[in-house]
Write an enzyme that holds these catalytic residues in place. Sequence first.
Site, PDB file in Angstrom:
ATOM      1  N   ASP A 162       0.826  -1.208   0.000  1.00  0.00           N
ATOM      2  CA  ASP A 162       0.000   0.000   0.000  1.00  0.00           C
ATOM      3  C   ASP A 162       0.866   1.266   0.000  1.00  0.00           C
ATOM      4  O   ASP A 162       1.993   1.242   0.495  1.00  0.00           O
ATOM      5  CB  ASP A 162      -0.893  -0.042   1.249  1.00  0.00           C
ATOM      6  CG  ASP A 162      -2.140   0.800   1.084  1.00  0.00           C
ATOM      7  OD1 ASP A 162      -2.352   1.367  -0.014  1.00  0.00           O
ATOM      8  OD2 ASP A 162      -2.895   0.914   2.061  1.00  0.00           O
ATOM      9  N   HIS A 182       2.635   3.520  -8.869  1.00  0.00           N
ATOM     10  CA  HIS A 182       2.502   2.085  -9.161  1.00  0.00           C
ATOM     11  C   HIS A 182       3.769   1.569  -9.844  1.00  0.00           C
ATOM     12  O   HIS A 182       4.251   0.474  -9.567  1.00  0.00           O
ATOM     13  CB  HIS A 182       1.296   1.827 -10.070  1.00  0.00           C
ATOM     14  CG  HIS A 182      -0.017   2.154  -9.414  1.00  0.00           C
ATOM     15  ND1 HIS A 182      -0.283   1.850  -8.107  1.00  0.00           N
ATOM     16  CD2 HIS A 182      -1.135   2.768  -9.889  1.00  0.00           C
ATOM     17  CE1 HIS A 182      -1.508   2.251  -7.797  1.00  0.00           C
ATOM     18  NE2 HIS A 182      -2.044   2.819  -8.861  1.00  0.00           N
ATOM     19  N   LEU A 223      12.336 -19.778  -4.217  1.00  0.00           N
ATOM     20  CA  LEU A 223      11.228 -18.945  -3.720  1.00  0.00           C
ATOM     21  C   LEU A 223      10.014 -18.990  -4.648  1.00  0.00           C
ATOM     22  O   LEU A 223      10.148 -18.870  -5.862  1.00  0.00           O
ATOM     23  CB  LEU A 223      11.707 -17.485  -3.617  1.00  0.00           C
ATOM     24  CG  LEU A 223      10.650 -16.437  -3.260  1.00  0.00           C
ATOM     25  CD1 LEU A 223      10.313 -16.488  -1.774  1.00  0.00           C
ATOM     26  CD2 LEU A 223      11.096 -15.042  -3.636  1.00  0.00           C
TER      27      LEU A 223
HETATM   28  C1  V07 Z   1       1.598  -4.041  -9.612  1.00  0.00           C
HETATM   29  C2  V07 Z   1       3.347  -2.701  -8.430  1.00  0.00           C
HETATM   30  C3  V07 Z   1       3.499  -3.066  -6.990  1.00  0.00           C
HETATM   31  C4  V07 Z   1       2.695  -2.197  -6.078  1.00  0.00           C
HETATM   32  C5  V07 Z   1       1.231  -2.484  -6.072  1.00  0.00           C
HETATM   33  C6  V07 Z   1       0.385  -2.013  -7.227  1.00  0.00           C
HETATM   34  C7  V07 Z   1       1.065  -1.842  -8.547  1.00  0.00           C
HETATM   35  C8  V07 Z   1       4.080  -6.465 -10.134  1.00  0.00           C
HETATM   36  C9  V07 Z   1       3.002  -7.081 -10.723  1.00  0.00           C
HETATM   37  C10 V07 Z   1       2.961  -8.409 -11.321  1.00  0.00           C
HETATM   38  C11 V07 Z   1       1.806  -9.171 -11.271  1.00  0.00           C
HETATM   39  C12 V07 Z   1       1.776 -10.454 -11.830  1.00  0.00           C
HETATM   40  C13 V07 Z   1       2.911 -10.966 -12.400  1.00  0.00           C
HETATM   41  C14 V07 Z   1       4.067 -10.233 -12.452  1.00  0.00           C
HETATM   42  C15 V07 Z   1       4.093  -8.959 -11.916  1.00  0.00           C
HETATM   43  C16 V07 Z   1       1.947  -6.186 -10.592  1.00  0.00           C
HETATM   44  C17 V07 Z   1      -0.145  -5.270 -10.700  1.00  0.00           C
HETATM   45  C18 V07 Z   1       0.280  -4.153 -10.032  1.00  0.00           C
HETATM   46  C19 V07 Z   1      -1.563  -5.379 -11.156  1.00  0.00           C
HETATM   47  F1  V07 Z   1       2.900 -12.202 -12.919  1.00  0.00           F
HETATM   48  N1  V07 Z   1       3.730  -5.279  -9.664  1.00  0.00           N
HETATM   49  N2  V07 Z   1       2.429  -5.083  -9.936  1.00  0.00           N
HETATM   50  N3  V07 Z   1       0.671  -6.288 -10.979  1.00  0.00           N
HETATM   51  N4  V07 Z   1       2.004  -2.913  -8.921  1.00  0.00           N
END
Ligand code: V07
Length: 264
Positions: free
Chosen positions: A38, A55, A149
Amino acid sequence: MLDKLLRKKTGENGPSISDRLTKVKSRTIPSHVAIIMDGNGRWARRRSLPRIAGHHEGMKTVRKITRIANDIGIKVLTLYAFSTENWKRPKMEIDFLMKLPGEFLTTYLPELIEQNVRVEMIGNFDALPPHTKEAIVKAIEATSKNDGLILNFAMNYGSRLEMAMAVKEIAQLAVNNEIAIEEIDESLIESHLMTSHLPEPDLLIRTSGEVRLSNFMLWQLAYSEFSFTEVLWPDFDESCMLSAIEEFQMRNRRFGSVEGDKGN
Ligand code: V07
């Protein structure tokens, strides 16, 4: 290499990151750490940047924390990337968020493979846009033989939805006479959750000062330790992660001797 990277960050006072890492590794390590990431929007607002910049910065933290989690010897890292509630956000922000898995994996998949990390996902996969699904499937497949991991993304995840789906499956088994009502117990319910193959989280971390669960792993967190920090997710670094684990280990040492204490 990690050591060199981390040394750079070592402050003038107190033990270095690598000394803390060594000490943490000599004690009880949480097998499964879950994180509610968050504060990305707030991080951006403080810099007069659009929310999406937060983000994007948060994505870099995912890489950083995956690396240190792997180094610590954590077995499962579950990250709450997108909740079932997040569809209520502006379309533009959702579109951006749905591109992040693709961007993250284009940039970091080789590194994840090299580090023996296995990518997994919990949540409602079907409702994701095709390009998001493709990126995730590719990463899951490319890392499926890795046994280090488990980097488990909670994507389009909601705990109540997960439980409702489990109840539906179990009800169907009962209707089909494949199980008797008497067979419905905690372990059967558990076996129908999306995390059935994973240990329960030992530690939940939530950044950015909010102190609530927001529909995240309600069943699985029944006995977990909680660690809340004011630090915003894009500012959460190796030192913050080690602090959370050190705090966990302190509590564990204090209460560990009371055998069978499940926290009541
Ligand atoms: C997202 C970055 C981290 C902070 C929270 C919101 C934004 C990595 C992924 C991701 C998801 C699946 C995957 C590989 C990477 C991601 C979303 C948002 C929707 F297989 N960061 N991140 N997905 N944020």
